[in-house]
Design a protein around this motif. Sequence first.
Motif, PDB file in Angstrom:
ATOM      1  N   ALA A  60      44.579   7.412  49.302  1.00 23.96           N
ATOM      2  CA  ALA A  60      43.318   7.195  48.597  1.00 23.96           C
ATOM      3  C   ALA A  60      42.462   8.447  48.712  1.00 23.96           C
ATOM      4  CB  ALA A  60      42.579   6.004  49.203  1.00 23.96           C
ATOM      5  N   LEU A  83      39.016   9.792  49.115  1.00 26.63           N
ATOM      6  CA  LEU A  83      37.805   9.199  49.675  1.00 26.63           C
ATOM      7  C   LEU A  83      36.778  10.287  49.975  1.00 26.63           C
ATOM      8  CD1 LEU A  83      39.833   7.084  52.209  1.00 26.63           C
ATOM      9  CD2 LEU A  83      38.586   6.079  50.302  1.00 26.63           C
ATOM     10  N   ARG A  87      32.337  10.922  51.217  1.00 21.06           N
ATOM     11  CA  ARG A  87      31.028  10.401  51.617  1.00 21.06           C
ATOM     12  C   ARG A  87      30.114  11.571  51.952  1.00 21.06           C
ATOM     13  NH1 ARG A  87      30.010   8.321  57.612  1.00 21.06           N
ATOM     14  NH2 ARG A  87      28.251   9.730  57.307  1.00 21.06           N
ATOM     15  N   LYS A 122      42.009  12.533  52.101  1.00 24.13           N
ATOM     16  CA  LYS A 122      43.046  11.744  51.439  1.00 24.13           C
ATOM     17  C   LYS A 122      43.664  10.863  52.512  1.00 24.13           C
ATOM     18  CE  LYS A 122      43.770  15.380  48.008  1.00 24.13           C
ATOM     19  NZ  LYS A 122      44.722  16.226  47.256  1.00 24.13           N
ATOM     20  N   ALA A 180      42.993   4.763  55.578  1.00 21.77           N
ATOM     21  CA  ALA A 180      42.051   4.428  54.505  1.00 21.77           C
ATOM     22  C   ALA A 180      41.112   3.283  54.888  1.00 21.77           C
ATOM     23  CB  ALA A 180      42.791   4.132  53.210  1.00 21.77           C
ATOM     24  N   LEU A 227      38.468   4.613  57.259  1.00 14.95           N
ATOM     25  CA  LEU A 227      37.534   5.490  56.552  1.00 14.95           C
ATOM     26  C   LEU A 227      36.554   4.689  55.690  1.00 14.95           C
ATOM     27  CD1 LEU A 227      40.212   8.154  55.668  1.00 14.95           C
ATOM     28  CD2 LEU A 227      38.152   8.624  57.013  1.00 14.95           C
ATOM     29  N   ALA A 228      37.034   3.625  55.060  1.00 13.71           N
ATOM     30  CA  ALA A 228      36.151   2.779  54.256  1.00 13.71           C
ATOM     31  C   ALA A 228      35.061   2.173  55.134  1.00 13.71           C
ATOM     32  CB  ALA A 228      36.947   1.692  53.553  1.00 13.71           C
ATOM     33  N   PHE A 258      33.138   5.845  53.694  1.00 10.59           N
ATOM     34  CA  PHE A 258      33.793   6.621  52.645  1.00 10.59           C
ATOM     35  C   PHE A 258      34.018   5.749  51.413  1.00 10.59           C
ATOM     36  CE2 PHE A 258      34.554   9.384  56.155  1.00 10.59           C
ATOM     37  CZ  PHE A 258      34.775  10.649  55.624  1.00 10.59           C
ATOM     38  N   GLU A 259      33.747   6.323  50.237  1.00 14.76           N
ATOM     39  CA  GLU A 259      33.918   5.635  48.958  1.00 14.76           C
ATOM     40  C   GLU A 259      35.240   6.061  48.318  1.00 14.76           C
ATOM     41  OE1 GLU A 259      31.663   5.218  44.609  1.00 14.76           O
ATOM     42  OE2 GLU A 259      30.659   6.224  46.294  1.00 14.76           O
ATOM     43  N   HIS A 260      35.898   5.115  47.661  1.00 13.63           N
ATOM     44  CA  HIS A 260      37.213   5.328  47.060  1.00 13.63           C
ATOM     45  C   HIS A 260      37.046   5.869  45.639  1.00 13.63           C
ATOM     46  CE1 HIS A 260      41.339   3.282  45.980  1.00 13.63           C
ATOM     47  NE2 HIS A 260      41.382   4.598  45.924  1.00 13.63           N
ATOM     48  N   ASP A 287      43.543   7.266  43.552  1.00 13.38           N
ATOM     49  CA  ASP A 287      44.737   7.346  44.391  1.00 13.38           C
ATOM     50  C   ASP A 287      45.632   8.497  43.946  1.00 13.38           C
ATOM     51  OD1 ASP A 287      43.984   5.054  45.774  1.00 13.38           O
ATOM     52  OD2 ASP A 287      45.118   3.731  44.445  1.00 13.38           O
TER      53      ASP A 287
END
Length: 260
Positions: free
Chosen positions: A103, A105, A107, A232, A239, A242-243, A247-249, A252
């Motif tokens: 993903a 990502l 922020r 990544k 992932a 990190l979310a 962190f925003e997605h 992919d």
Amino acid sequence: MTDRVHTADDILRASAAWVWFPRGSEQEKTDLQLVRHPARFGGGVKASQVDSTRSADEVLEHAIERTRAWGETELTFWTNASDSPDLEDALQRRGAQHIDTVAVLARPIDGIPIEVPGDVTHEVVRTEEQFRELDRINVAVWDHQSALTDDGLRDELDEIAESLASGTGGRVLSRLDGVAVSTGGCTVADGFVRLWGAATLPEARGRGAYRAVLAGRLRLGAEMGATTALVKGRISTSAPILARAGFEHFGDERGYVLTV
């Protein structure tokens, strides 16, 4: 330091432009970016950044021919939304194996603080002993990676010293009970701090060591003038962490391996 706020388009462009050139690698940039990795990192050729007026099959055939000319038998390709043409269908028709999905990502660095348990510490890597600890972690975690030679260690130390002095990046270690268990690197470019190479020993996972390395790299990136963190993250491992860390997605990228 810049105060620029990066847009979604900025983030996707920065992700597409991100290529790793290991020390001792060879590279070619024509219809796509090809990088031949040294044996220490398992060899093979990594492909990305497709930008061509030729058909997908023609671009892929060129990559296969170049891989063979280098004497390699494994071509790894990572997709990106900006690829033109898109090679994913052509890879599947040739029998390429889907190996992973990451993903994209991002922020703001000054976003929510990263919570780290009180018994976990982190530090910027500067010394030979720290780098030997870092190398032990990487060899244990990453498939096909061999330990550094003494010459390789000196080269890596020189590279780290130069990166820290120039404000372009560095590496971080975290410890549990004084033992180094997790590490990761970062590179600063165009207002972004790219977070890469995170590795945590299996027995230390779930105890905050990765979050400590993440917090240390965000702090280092901020000190070097970055405003946005870009990473990544593997869908199956980092992932979700990190979310939770803000962190925003943004999309992919899928990895394929083709034996040539």
